[in-house]
Design an enzyme around this catalytic site. Structure first.
Site, PDB file in Angstrom:
ATOM      1  CG  HIS A 176      -0.579   0.189   2.451  1.00 44.29           C
ATOM      2  ND1 HIS A 176      -0.170  -0.980   3.132  1.00 44.29           N
ATOM      3  CD2 HIS A 176      -0.396   1.209   3.244  1.00 44.29           C
ATOM      4  CE1 HIS A 176       0.348  -0.417   4.442  1.00 44.29           C
ATOM      5  NE2 HIS A 176       0.239   0.851   4.246  1.00 44.29           N
ATOM      6  CB  CYS A 222     -31.363  -1.892  -6.587  1.00 47.11           C
ATOM      7  SG  CYS A 222     -31.986  -0.087  -6.471  1.00 47.11           S
TER       8      CYS A 222
END
Length: 204
Positions: A88, A174
């Site tokens: 990271h 959705c």
């Protein structure tokens, strides 16, 4: 996967774009973003994915464009030795610009709260304030309308200093219609193109 070293991976004169995908269905657009950026001269793209985001696209479609997808498994391999590069940290050293596209309600809340429990949020917590970072929220309308969302966006904008773009209104995955969809992927690409004055490879 082999170690990633920013000093080896950065190329002089190139724009280094870090695309972060999170657990929103809009992650399905990630291959399109990478493919589009790959058509510009002197651009490198790396993708960092939360595990839930991989439900929506195949990393192989990213690899086809010459980029790589990094996940928690690449950060925590179980084989770390003192002196090994920290993924990271190396990725944030590498990046000239960071795009969180899409940014789910969950990841938005984590960023606002300073949580760093995966590769994505660890990278963002370690990111230099000088690295331009764009957040593209994507969630159900009622999730976006939740009072905590406005507070999280305020923190991300005013305290952390990221630029929040969108969401837009449309019919969502959705089936609901309303505000919450990710900014159109072409517009996301154009932010990078305009910021760094990119030119298509055929214009060399």
């Amino acid at each position: 996967m082999n170690h990633f070293l920013a000093s080896d991976e950065r190329s002089e004169g190139y724009t280094h774009v870090l695309l972060i995908t999170t657990g929103s269905v809009a992650s399905i657009k990630a291959p399109l973003i990478v493919q589009a950026l790959a058509q510009y001269d002197k651009v490198k793209v790396e993708v960092v994915a939360t595990q839930p985001s991989l439900a929506f696209y195949d990393p192989a479609d990213i690899v086809k464009s010459g980029s790589r997808v990094w996940t928690d498994q690449d950060e925590w391999t179980g084989k770390f030795k003192i002196g090994d590069p920290i993924l990271h940290i190396e990725l944030r050293r590498w990046a000239d610009i960071v795009l969180i596209a899409p940014c789910s309600a969950n990841t938005l809340a984590k960023i606002a709260g300073g949580i760093c429990d995966n590769l994505v949020t660890s990278l963002l917590r370690a990111l230099s304030s000088n690295t331009p970072t764009f957040v593209f929220p994507a969630m159900n309308t009622l999730m976006y309308d939740h009072p905590l969302t406005a507070e999280h966006i305020r923190v991300v904008r005013e305290i952390i200093g990221y630029q929040v773009v969108g969401p837009i209104g449309k019919q969502l995955a959705c089936g609901d219609v309303g505000l919450g969809a990710m900014t159109e992927w072409r517009d996301i690409v154009n932010i990078v193109v305009e910021k760094f004055n990119l030119r298509h490879t055929d214009n060399q």
